[in-house]
Design an enzyme around this catalytic site. Structure first.
Site, short mmCIF file in Angstrom:
data_model
loop_
_atom_site.label_atom_id
_atom_site.label_comp_id
_atom_site.label_asym_id
_atom_site.label_seq_id
_atom_site.Cartn_x
_atom_site.Cartn_y
_atom_site.Cartn_z
N ARG A 170 0.84 -1.19 0.00
CA ARG A 170 0.00 0.00 0.00
C ARG A 170 0.88 1.25 0.00
NH1 ARG A 170 -2.24 -3.55 3.87
NH2 ARG A 170 -4.35 -4.28 3.37
N LYS A 195 -2.05 -2.34 7.42
CA LYS A 195 -3.44 -2.10 7.79
C LYS A 195 -3.84 -3.04 8.92
CE LYS A 195 -7.85 -1.10 5.55
NZ LYS A 195 -8.57 -1.08 4.26
N HIS A 266 -2.08 2.24 -5.91
CA HIS A 266 -3.00 1.11 -5.85
C HIS A 266 -3.14 0.42 -7.20
CE1 HIS A 266 -4.82 0.09 -2.05
NE2 HIS A 266 -5.81 -0.52 -2.67
N ARG A 269 -0.79 -2.28 -7.07
CA ARG A 269 -1.29 -3.32 -6.16
C ARG A 269 -2.28 -4.23 -6.89
NH1 ARG A 269 -1.59 -4.29 -0.66
NH2 ARG A 269 -3.60 -4.87 0.23
N HIS A 292 -4.29 -9.02 3.40
CA HIS A 292 -5.72 -9.04 3.65
C HIS A 292 -6.04 -9.97 4.81
CE1 HIS A 292 -6.83 -7.74 -0.73
NE2 HIS A 292 -6.59 -6.71 0.05
N TYR A 301 -9.97 -10.12 -7.07
CA TYR A 301 -9.00 -10.19 -8.16
C TYR A 301 -9.22 -11.40 -9.05
CZ TYR A 301 -6.77 -6.41 -5.68
OH TYR A 301 -6.54 -5.20 -5.07
#
Length: 340
Positions: A170, A195, A266, A269, A292, A301
């Site tokens: 990120r 995150k 992003h 990403r 994640h 994805y």
């Protein structure tokens, strides 16, 4: 660059029951319970929007707020328009309303208000949207080839682009990297407090780590201040990169490349995740790369990755080939088809 000062929250700061005092107390609660500074700042900003909207309508205390008022705020978000005239996305509306619900739930739970006016507030239905764009391998190569390698900043930018492409980190994760987070020998990167304040170790691949090595050897010594702050990627003045500046920089390279696709950090990403899946990677490994917590965030994805779907389509759909299956000489149907 001077540190940004948060905008004041509407209301009387000296009122212990007003929005300024209670939002500050709520943010302190989040910090004490391990939420990242980024999350705390984001919550404060979203609640400041609500406080300003209510203050314009003569409401200065959370105890005065009713459910119809919050439903009115929700309608205002739905009808709000950005500078370009476009509406707020349902995801943005939901983000603002979730902050409101969390705040009032905390107030009620800690006896700051008698009842929770946000209880039962229905959030907008927002479908799972696909990434706006994904780069092809050729398009990535066009972008990463743009930096001027004869300058320290050009070498820095090439190393950053290669690392974004290789790891899919990120924007904030890239900006906060320290020199010791890059393990050249193992060709790995330690992402600290990503995150959800979770650490993860991910591979960089040989190509990205070689560009980072070159940057560290040839460019960073010219940018590093005394004493060295330890940040991996530095500005021309030797400071750590701000996320906003990083976005502008990467966006400029994407635009200059002429690929005609929108995006910044992003975008790389999305590209990394999609290309790994198309290359046969198990979705659980892509989940680990992206950091994640929930695999459903990674599954989006699989809907962008077309290569496997194209292969199945070509092998099974009768109209996929230039010469339709079941047609002889381009005209007659088989006896089975005629019977149907």
């Amino acid at each position: 660059m001077r540190k940004r000062v948060p905008e004041p929250i509407a209301g009387d700061p000296s009122d212990p029951h007003g929005f300024p005092a209670l939002i500050a107390e709520f943010c302190e609660h989040l910090s004490v319970h391990g939420y990242s500074s980024h999350t705390v700042k984001a919550k404060r900003t979203l609640l400041a929007m609500l406080a300003r909207w209510l203050d314009e309508r003569g409401v200065s205390r959370p105890a005065e707020v009713t459910k119809p008022m919050l439903e009115g705020y929700q309608r205002a978000l739905f009808h709000a328009r950005k500078e370009d005239g476009s509406p707020l996305s349902f995801a943005t509306q939901t983000q603002r309303l979730v902050a409101v619900r969390t705040f009032f739930e905390w107030l009620a739970r800690n006896n700051r208000i008698l009842h929770d006016p946000a209880a039962g507030l229905e959030l907008p239905r927002s479908g799972q949207r696909l990434p706006r764009a994904v780069l092809s391998v050729a398009e990535v190569e066009r972008i990463v080839a743009l930096p001027d390698l004869s300058t320290p900043l050009g070498l820095r930018d090439r190393a950053m682009l290669e690392l974004l492409y290789a790891t899919g980190v990120r924007r904030a994760e890239l900006a906060s990297l320290a020199v010791f987070d890059l393990d050249v020998e193992r060709r790995a990167l330690m992402v600290r407090e990503g995150k959800g304040r979770k650490d993860r170790m991910i591979p960089t691949g040989e190509r990205a780590v070689r560009w980072c090595e070159r940057y560290l050897a040839e460019a960073r010594p010219e940018l590093a201040p005394e004493p060295d702050n330890g940040a991996l990627f530095l500005t021309v003045t030797g400071r750590k990169l701000y996320t906003e500046n990083l976005s502008r920089l990467i966006t400029s390279y994407v635009r200059r490349s002429g690929v005609g696709k929108p995006g910044s950090c992003h975008l790389f990403r999305h590209t990394m995740a999609t290309l790994m899946l198309e290359g046969g990677a198990d979705i659980r490994y892509v989940q680990q790369m992206l950091g994640h917590t929930d695999i459903t965030s990674t599954q989006i994805y699989t809907r962008v990755s077309l290569r496997k779907l194209e292969a199945v389509h070509a092998a099974t759909h009768p109209g996929a080939a230039n010469e339709p299956r079941g047609v002889h000489g381009g005209a007659e149907l088989s006896s089975d088809d005629q019977a149907d």
